[in-house]
Every structure is written in structure tokens, then in C-alpha cells.
Design a protein around this motif. Structure first.
Motif, PDB file in Angstrom:
ATOM      1  N   VAL A 282      83.886   7.306 -26.750  1.00 68.07           N
ATOM      2  CA  VAL A 282      83.359   5.950 -26.588  1.00 68.07           C
ATOM      3  C   VAL A 282      82.073   5.875 -27.393  1.00 68.07           C
ATOM      4  CG1 VAL A 282      82.510   4.206 -24.990  1.00 68.07           C
ATOM      5  CG2 VAL A 282      84.366   5.754 -24.298  1.00 68.07           C
ATOM      6  N   LYS A 283      82.003   4.906 -28.292  1.00 66.11           N
ATOM      7  CA  LYS A 283      80.868   4.815 -29.223  1.00 66.11           C
ATOM      8  C   LYS A 283      79.763   3.927 -28.644  1.00 66.11           C
ATOM      9  CE  LYS A 283      78.569   5.005 -33.135  1.00 66.11           C
ATOM     10  NZ  LYS A 283      79.164   4.413 -34.336  1.00 66.11           N
ATOM     11  N   PHE A 284      78.616   4.540 -28.415  1.00 66.09           N
ATOM     12  CA  PHE A 284      77.431   3.824 -27.959  1.00 66.09           C
ATOM     13  C   PHE A 284      76.453   3.723 -29.134  1.00 66.09           C
ATOM     14  CE2 PHE A 284      79.084   5.856 -24.099  1.00 66.09           C
ATOM     15  CZ  PHE A 284      79.122   4.783 -23.211  1.00 66.09           C
ATOM     16  N   MET A 285      76.304   2.532 -29.696  1.00 65.52           N
ATOM     17  CA  MET A 285      75.366   2.345 -30.800  1.00 65.52           C
ATOM     18  C   MET A 285      74.020   1.942 -30.215  1.00 65.52           C
ATOM     19  SD  MET A 285      75.933   0.408 -34.358  1.00 65.52           S
ATOM     20  CE  MET A 285      74.683   0.446 -35.639  1.00 65.52           C
ATOM     21  N   VAL A 286      73.108   2.914 -30.160  1.00 70.09           N
ATOM     22  CA  VAL A 286      71.879   2.730 -29.400  1.00 70.09           C
ATOM     23  C   VAL A 286      70.827   1.970 -30.197  1.00 70.09           C
ATOM     24  CG1 VAL A 286      70.101   3.899 -28.047  1.00 70.09           C
ATOM     25  CG2 VAL A 286      72.414   4.840 -28.145  1.00 70.09           C
ATOM     26  N   ASP A 287      70.742   2.222 -31.518  1.00 67.59           N
ATOM     27  CA  ASP A 287      69.689   1.571 -32.300  1.00 67.59           C
ATOM     28  C   ASP A 287      70.149   1.347 -33.729  1.00 67.59           C
ATOM     29  OD1 ASP A 287      69.619   4.227 -33.218  1.00 67.59           O
ATOM     30  OD2 ASP A 287      67.434   4.341 -33.281  1.00 67.59           O
ATOM     31  N   GLY A 288      69.191   1.009 -34.612  1.00 70.06           N
ATOM     32  CA  GLY A 288      69.503   0.707 -35.998  1.00 70.06           C
ATOM     33  C   GLY A 288      69.134   1.850 -36.918  1.00 70.06           C
ATOM     34  N   VAL A 289      68.390   1.534 -37.997  1.00 65.61           N
ATOM     35  CA  VAL A 289      67.998   2.545 -38.977  1.00 65.61           C
ATOM     36  C   VAL A 289      66.513   2.405 -39.297  1.00 65.61           C
ATOM     37  CG1 VAL A 289      70.284   2.785 -40.010  1.00 65.61           C
ATOM     38  CG2 VAL A 289      68.729   1.041 -40.887  1.00 65.61           C
ATOM     39  N   CYS A 290      65.925   3.482 -39.792  1.00 64.24           N
ATOM     40  CA  CYS A 290      64.481   3.485 -40.040  1.00 64.24           C
ATOM     41  C   CYS A 290      64.089   2.624 -41.234  1.00 64.24           C
ATOM     42  CB  CYS A 290      63.994   4.914 -40.274  1.00 64.24           C
ATOM     43  SG  CYS A 290      64.137   5.994 -38.843  1.00 64.24           S
ATOM     44  N   GLU A 291      64.949   2.573 -42.262  1.00 62.14           N
ATOM     45  CA  GLU A 291      64.533   1.925 -43.502  1.00 62.14           C
ATOM     46  C   GLU A 291      64.311   0.428 -43.364  1.00 62.14           C
ATOM     47  OE1 GLU A 291      68.894   3.334 -44.242  1.00 62.14           O
ATOM     48  OE2 GLU A 291      67.133   3.996 -43.120  1.00 62.14           O
ATOM     49  N   ASN A 292      64.852  -0.192 -42.307  1.00 65.09           N
ATOM     50  CA  ASN A 292      64.547  -1.603 -42.073  1.00 65.09           C
ATOM     51  C   ASN A 292      63.815  -1.809 -40.739  1.00 65.09           C
ATOM     52  OD1 ASN A 292      66.521  -1.310 -40.145  1.00 65.09           O
ATOM     53  ND2 ASN A 292      67.963  -2.762 -41.047  1.00 65.09           N
ATOM     54  N   SER A 293      63.261  -0.721 -40.206  1.00 62.02           N
ATOM     55  CA  SER A 293      62.454  -0.760 -38.971  1.00 62.02           C
ATOM     56  C   SER A 293      63.260  -1.210 -37.761  1.00 62.02           C
ATOM     57  CB  SER A 293      61.231  -1.676 -39.143  1.00 62.02           C
ATOM     58  OG  SER A 293      60.441  -1.279 -40.231  1.00 62.02           O
ATOM     59  N   THR A 294      64.561  -0.881 -37.724  1.00 59.56           N
ATOM     60  CA  THR A 294      65.353  -1.242 -36.547  1.00 59.56           C
ATOM     61  C   THR A 294      65.739  -0.026 -35.708  1.00 59.56           C
ATOM     62  OG1 THR A 294      67.429  -1.219 -37.814  1.00 59.56           O
ATOM     63  CG2 THR A 294      66.263  -3.327 -37.629  1.00 59.56           C
ATOM     64  N   ALA A 295      65.428   1.192 -36.171  1.00 59.21           N
ATOM     65  CA  ALA A 295      65.617   2.370 -35.326  1.00 59.21           C
ATOM     66  C   ALA A 295      64.609   2.314 -34.184  1.00 59.21           C
ATOM     67  CB  ALA A 295      65.422   3.646 -36.141  1.00 59.21           C
ATOM     68  N   ALA A 296      65.033   2.722 -32.993  1.00 64.05           N
ATOM     69  CA  ALA A 296      64.181   2.619 -31.803  1.00 64.05           C
ATOM     70  C   ALA A 296      63.225   3.810 -31.733  1.00 64.05           C
ATOM     71  CB  ALA A 296      65.043   2.571 -30.541  1.00 64.05           C
ATOM     72  N   ALA A 327      82.463  10.765 -16.286  1.00 60.03           N
ATOM     73  CA  ALA A 327      83.216  10.990 -15.050  1.00 60.03           C
ATOM     74  C   ALA A 327      84.673  10.572 -15.195  1.00 60.03           C
ATOM     75  CB  ALA A 327      82.562  10.230 -13.895  1.00 60.03           C
ATOM     76  N   ALA A 328      84.921   9.593 -16.091  1.00 59.67           N
ATOM     77  CA  ALA A 328      86.304   9.148 -16.343  1.00 59.67           C
ATOM     78  C   ALA A 328      86.996  10.039 -17.375  1.00 59.67           C
ATOM     79  CB  ALA A 328      86.290   7.705 -16.834  1.00 59.67           C
ATOM     80  N   GLY A 329      86.300  11.105 -17.821  1.00 60.11           N
ATOM     81  CA  GLY A 329      86.906  12.040 -18.762  1.00 60.11           C
ATOM     82  C   GLY A 329      86.761  11.653 -20.218  1.00 60.11           C
ATOM     83  N   MET A 330      85.899  10.669 -20.509  1.00 62.63           N
ATOM     84  CA  MET A 330      85.747  10.183 -21.877  1.00 62.63           C
ATOM     85  C   MET A 330      84.469  10.735 -22.497  1.00 62.63           C
ATOM     86  SD  MET A 330      87.082   6.219 -21.463  1.00 62.63           S
ATOM     87  CE  MET A 330      85.725   5.723 -20.419  1.00 62.63           C
ATOM     88  N   GLN A 331      84.510  10.966 -23.785  1.00 58.91           N
ATOM     89  CA  GLN A 331      83.417  11.609 -24.511  1.00 58.91           C
ATOM     90  C   GLN A 331      82.433  10.583 -25.063  1.00 58.91           C
ATOM     91  OE1 GLN A 331      84.435  13.013 -28.487  1.00 58.91           O
ATOM     92  NE2 GLN A 331      83.277  14.894 -28.139  1.00 58.91           N
ATOM     93  N   PRO A 332      81.151  10.648 -24.711  1.00 57.13           N
ATOM     94  CA  PRO A 332      80.161   9.761 -25.317  1.00 57.13           C
ATOM     95  C   PRO A 332      79.877  10.159 -26.767  1.00 57.13           C
ATOM     96  CG  PRO A 332      79.403  10.601 -23.188  1.00 57.13           C
ATOM     97  CD  PRO A 332      80.574  11.431 -23.602  1.00 57.13           C
ATOM     98  N   HIS A 333      79.871   9.184 -27.638  1.00 55.56           N
ATOM     99  CA  HIS A 333      79.571   9.372 -29.070  1.00 55.56           C
ATOM    100  C   HIS A 333      78.447   8.383 -29.383  1.00 55.56           C
ATOM    101  CE1 HIS A 333      81.365   9.249 -33.465  1.00 55.56           C
ATOM    102  NE2 HIS A 333      80.042   9.350 -33.467  1.00 55.56           N
ATOM    103  N   PHE A 334      77.232   8.910 -29.516  1.00 55.33           N
ATOM    104  CA  PHE A 334      76.057   8.057 -29.683  1.00 55.33           C
ATOM    105  C   PHE A 334      75.694   7.895 -31.164  1.00 55.33           C
ATOM    106  CE2 PHE A 334      75.467  10.379 -25.668  1.00 55.33           C
ATOM    107  CZ  PHE A 334      75.196   9.359 -24.769  1.00 55.33           C
ATOM    108  N   HIS A 335      75.259   6.705 -31.524  1.00 53.18           N
ATOM    109  CA  HIS A 335      74.485   6.502 -32.755  1.00 53.18           C
ATOM    110  C   HIS A 335      73.029   6.555 -32.327  1.00 53.18           C
ATOM    111  CE1 HIS A 335      73.149   4.049 -36.422  1.00 53.18           C
ATOM    112  NE2 HIS A 335      72.124   3.941 -35.586  1.00 53.18           N
ATOM    113  N   GLY A 336      72.324   7.618 -32.751  1.00 50.72           N
ATOM    114  CA  GLY A 336      70.923   7.757 -32.394  1.00 50.72           C
ATOM    115  C   GLY A 336      70.107   8.177 -33.602  1.00 50.72           C
ATOM    116  N   ILE A 337      69.207   7.312 -34.065  1.00 53.04           N
ATOM    117  CA  ILE A 337      68.404   7.606 -35.246  1.00 53.04           C
ATOM    118  C   ILE A 337      66.922   7.733 -34.914  1.00 53.04           C
ATOM    119  CG2 ILE A 337      67.520   6.495 -37.350  1.00 53.04           C
ATOM    120  CD1 ILE A 337      70.315   6.004 -38.228  1.00 53.04           C
ATOM    121  N   GLY A 338      66.372   6.784 -34.190  1.00 48.72           N
ATOM    122  CA  GLY A 338      64.971   6.858 -33.810  1.00 48.72           C
ATOM    123  C   GLY A 338      64.744   7.826 -32.662  1.00 48.72           C
ATOM    124  N   ASP A 339      63.504   8.312 -32.521  1.00 46.77           N
ATOM    125  CA  ASP A 339      63.236   9.310 -31.480  1.00 46.77           C
ATOM    126  C   ASP A 339      63.448   8.752 -30.079  1.00 46.77           C
ATOM    127  OD1 ASP A 339      60.955   7.691 -31.560  1.00 46.77           O
ATOM    128  OD2 ASP A 339      59.536   9.343 -31.805  1.00 46.77           O
TER     129      ASP A 339
END
Length: 530
Positions: A282-296, A327-339
Motif C-alpha cells: 500500500v503506497k503512502f505518499m507522505v510528502d513532496g520533494v526538496c527541490e520545490n520545497s514540498t518535502a516535509a 495488521a491486515a497483512g499488507m506491506q506499507p510502501h512510503f514515499h519519504g523524502i524530508g526528515d
């Protein structure tokens, strides 16, 4: 039916199996690896490696074939977007030529332009107006975090001086407040939502085009990092009709505009799988990218007192959704760029049970700005690193856009591959194509040198890893993240004969950049020949 048997020999074999790392020959029977050995090969149908290198088929743990494949059959700017010498006039010519070749297209759609190729990372509407004044244009940037649109497209979407920025995005504006043609992150949907939806036929054609591209790079198994319902349907149909030849793992998209009510739908879709395609995460897109100041970020961007970037999924939601997903047996797949995004992702896994994390194998893609105190938490929490190695360098994007926004200290925290591996974290690799090249070899070079091939600028040399570790990221590491390690990822008896013949030695720093795939096998059958 007689069995199909082939013996690979007369070359260098990097099996990626520590039990037998460098055998002299490999025997394949009926699509599986039957034996590996030393000395003279057994008699049989002989595949002469001719001094070349045999590797296990590559796994890509984070790639976008469904999105990138459709772009391949649209106005494709990606090859231009990789060339630092590309200028606006070159983009304009390609867009104009495409529009003239497709006079019946209501919209001009595609993408691949790069922020580093336009001043300040902002592409202007009038550049598109000059070549396509009569139809709306919508072009996604190469990294997928912005859209370049013409004036007609903005008019159709009702974007003007009074349009507020959406919660998860930003409309780039001139000093007088007029939108100038670049829509960052969620603001892209202001136009994207009125673009005609991609047809089922185009989704199917795009996946086939992407599969052909991946095979040419030796990728036989991949994790599609953004799978929504139409793509899920296309994968299942391709699998059923025999068009899907590789193995595809789908990361089902968590809609950031919805809440926990979507979890039952995702669980239901997660249970639908074919022979070669299965939803794997399951893809969790948490933030953006640093080059446009949207990474968290934990602290504001340099030069600001209140710009912390954007958080697409609130921390409170992650702390609830991720434990229930595991808990439902699914794998978290995060987009994480900022600290801050990376810390929130780690905290969300920590909020669940250790047993669920061990079983599902969460992984964080990109891992760009990692606070030093968070590095050991990856191994402690059973969270794998999903690295995009080509980015770990001082390229123009880093120098002109990213480093000035991060400041000196945070710039030094970027892509800490050496520290993460030494801390015990599982290290897997993904190309993020079409944001980056799908070719593993230049990515391996950057990971080992921390610089681009034609550039002497080095990013944190102490975080370099070996070519062997980088190759493991695209084989055993990514196979583990993809829950495929018992089927492929190494040349081991009993595993599928997903194999790659390579000209040049990818474990030699003097050869890795010129190494290239000659033949790709899936289940012992050649699916690509150079």
C-alpha cells in the motif's frame, strides 16, 4: 512433452548467492535453475556466454511503469529531460512536432521536462502558448511533482489571479500574482482533474511499452509504485491474456484526499491477484520533494521561518492507517523524502506490532534527508531502505535548487546509504523510472562514487557503498522487499531462471558505466535480445 534444458557457461557468473557466489556454469531445466557448478559444464544445449557476465534478473523495488509507459505513447520529453544541455526551445520543438502529428488530439498530454532545465524550476505557460495556442497542454515533470500547462489549460480549469493554492500544492505565480504555468504537487490536479481519463486501451499499451523498456534494462521483476484502480485492472487483464511476461508487484495507492474509509476497498483489491501480478503493498505518499520545497521538514527551509514543506498525509492518519494496514497483512510502501516525512513513517510503523512489521516488511522509498538519530531506527523497526541511488550526487538540481533550500547541515544528511547499511537495515534499490533512468548500471556508479559520471562534484563521499552492495540492492535486497526472495533474486537451484547476460563487468568501476544488457531471460525464455 520433452523438458527444455540449457547450460550457461564460458563467462563470469555473479550468482548473488553467498553459498556459491561464482560458479562456472548454470543449468536451466523447464524455466528453473536446476544446478550450478564448477569445472567443465555438463553436456547439453549450450548457451555460450562468450566471456560475458551472467547475473540474476534485476528487481526494481520502486518504479512507475504504468505512469511512464503511457507517457511513452504520448508527448515524451523524458530523454530530453535527462540532458542538462536541453533548453526551452528544444522542448518547444518536440511539443510542436507532437501536436502537429496528432491534429485530432483534444489535449496534448505527456511529460518528462526537468525542473533543473528551467530557471528557478518554473516552466512558463507562454512557452507552450507559442507552439500550441489552440489546444490545452498538460505536461508532467520528470520527477512527477509538478505540471507545466499552457494558458488555455489554466483558463479551462478556472485558474486565475484569485485562485487560492490548494491544501497540498502551490500555483507558481509572477510577482503580480498571475499564475505563470507551473503547478506544484496537488495544484497539478486543478488541471489534471479535467484532463480526459486515460483509456483502458492506453493503460494496456503503456504497460506493454514499459515492460519492453524494462526488459531491455534487465529488469524482470518490479514494484509498480503507484497503482490505482484502472492500472490494477489493466495488470490483471494483461496477466490473464498472457501479455504480462515479467513479475509485477503493485503498490496500491492510498488516496491522500480520503481517510480511513478507503481501507476496506484497498483490502478487497489487495486480495485480487493473477499469476504474474499481485498487489504487494500500500503506497503512502507522505510528502513532496526538496527541490520545490514540498518535502516535509522538521525545521523550516533555509531563509524561511514558517515554510516546513507539505505533508500530504497527516501524522495522525499515518499513526492509525499504517498499523491497521500491517495488521491486515499488507506491506506499507512510503514515499519519504524530508526528515519529518521519514520520521513520521518510522513512527507509524512503531505504532504497530513488531510481528506485523516483520511479516509485512515496510519500506521507505527515497530516504533523502535522514536525521542521524533516525538512521538506527530502520533496522530496529524492521523497515527496509528503498534507495534511488542515481540521486545521491551533486548534480545541477542539487546545486541550484536543493542545497540552497536545505542549508549546509541538512545537505550533509542526504542519502546516508553507508550509514544505513552499517546500521543493519535491509538495503533495496529502485530506479523511480521515469523520474530517473531504469538502467541499474549508472545508478550503481553513483552509489559507489557519489558523483555523476561527467562531474567531479561529490556528495558526502563517506556515504559511498561498494558496487557489490549496489548490485545486491537490485537483486537480493529488492527481491526481499518484494517478498520474492524464494522465487528469484539470485542464481540458486530451485529459483526461476530469470537471468541477464551483460557485456562488461558491473562490479568493475572502470566498466560499470559501459556495461549493458545483451539478453534478458524470464523463466529461461529470452524476452529481450540486443
Amino acid at each position: 512433452m520433452a523438458s527444455q534444458r540449457m547450460i550457461f557457461s564460458n563467462g563470469t557468473i555473479h550468482s548473488m548467492d553467498p553459498a556459491n557466489p561464482s560458479p562456472d556454469w548454470v543449468e536451466v531445466v523447464d524455466g528453473a535453475i536446476a544446478a550450478v557448478g564448477h569445472g567443465a559444464p555438463p553436456d547439453g544445449n549450450h548457451f555460450d556466454l562468450k566471456g560475458r557476465v551472467l547475473l540474476p534478473g534485476f528487481h526494481d523495488a520502486h518504479i512507475h511503469p504504468s505512469l511512464s509507459g503511457v507517457t511513452l505513447i504520448q508527448c515524451d520529453l523524458h530523454e530530453l529531460g535527462k540532458d542538462r544541455a536541453t533548453n526551452v526551445a528544444t522542448f518547444q520543438k518536440v511539443v510542436k512536432d507532437y501536436a502537429e502529428a496528432h491534429p485530432d488530439a483534444e489535449w496534448i498530454l505527456g511529460g518528462g521536462w526537468s525542473m533543473e532545465q528551467v530557471e528557478g524550476g518554473v516552466a512558463r505557460a507562454e512557452w507552450l502558448d507559442a507552439v500550441v495556442p489552440d489546444r490545452p497542454v498538460y505536461l508532467v515533470s520528470s520527477e512527477g511533482h509538478a505540471a507545466w500547462v499552457n494558458t488555455l489549460a489554466m483558463n479551462m480549469a478556472g485558474i486565475d489571479d484569485t485562485t487560492p493554492d490548494p491544501e497540498h500544492g502551490r500555483i507558481e505565480r509572477d510577482p503580480d500574482g498571475k499564475p505563470n504555468g507551473t503547478l506544484q504537487e496537488g495544484a497539478a490536479s486543478l488541471v489534471g482533474d479535467i484532463v480526459p481519463p486515460t483509456t483502458h486501451a492506453d493503460n494496456m499499451a503503456g504497460l506493454l511499452a514499459a515492460q519492453e523498456m524494462m526488459f531491455s534494462m534487465g529488469i524482470t521483476t518490479w514494484n509498480d509504485a503507484w497503482v490505482e484502480a484502472p492500472t490494477h485492472k489493466a495488470y490483471l487483464e494483461l496477466d490473464e491474456n498472457g501479455g504480462l511476461l515479467g513479475t509485477a508487484i503493485g503498490s496500491l495507492w492510498w488516496d491522500r484526499d480520503r481517510g480511513m474509509e478507503q481501507l476496506p476497498e484497498i483490502i478487497e483489491r489487495y486480495g485480487e491477484a493473477g499469476t504474474r501480478y499481485r498487489p504487494g503493498s500500500v503506497k503512502f505518499m507522505v510528502d513532496g520533494v526538496c527541490e520545490n520545497s514540498t518535502a516535509a521538514m522538521v525545521h523550516p527551509y533555509a531563509g524561511s521561518s514558517d515554510d516546513f514543506g507539505l505533508t500530504f498525509l497527516p501524522r495522525e492518519l499515518l499513526l492509525e492507517a499504517v498499523p491497521q494496514t500491517m495488521a491486515a497483512g499488507m506491506q506499507p510502501h512510503f514515499h519519504g523524502i524530508g526528515d519529518r516525512a521519514i520520521r513520521d513513517s518510522l513512527d507509524a510503523v512503531a505504532a504497530g506490532s513488531v510481528a506485523d512489521a516483520k511479516k509485512t516488511r515496510p519500506h521507505i522509498a527515497h530516504v533523502q534527508v535522514v536525521r542521524p538519530e533516525d538512521i538506527p531506527r530502520f533496522a530496529e523497526l524492521n523497515v527496509a531502505v528503498n534507495a534511488q541511488m542515481l540521486w545521491a550526487c551533486h548534480d545541477d538540481t542539487m546545486v541550484d535548487l536543493t542545497a540552497p533550500r536545505l542549508g549546509e547541515e541538512r545537505t550533509s544528511w542526504q542519502y546516508p546509504f553507508r550509514s544505513l547499511i552499517d546500521s543493519g537495515a535491509v538495503f533495496a534499490c529502485g530506479s523511480d523510472w521515469a523520474v530517473s533512468t531504469p538502467d541499474p548500471f549508472p545508478q550503481m556508479f553513483v552509489a559507489a562514487t557519489r558523483r555523476m559520471p561527467d562531474d567531479d562534484r561529490v556528495l558526502e563521499a563517506g556515504q559511498a557503498i561498494t558496487l557489490a552492495e549496489a548490485l545486491a540492492g537490485f537483486t537480493t535486497g529488492a527481491a526481499w522487499v518484494n517478498h520474492e526472495e524464494t522465487r528469484s533474486g539470485s542464481i540458486t537451484p530451485g529459483k526461476a531462471a530469470d537471468l541477464v547476460v551483460v557485456e562488461g563487468n558491473p562490479l568493475d568501476i572502470d566498466e560499470v558505466l559501459t556495461a549493458h544488457v545483451v539478453t534478458t531471460f524470464v523463466g529461461g525464455v529470452a524476452v529481450y535480445e540486443r
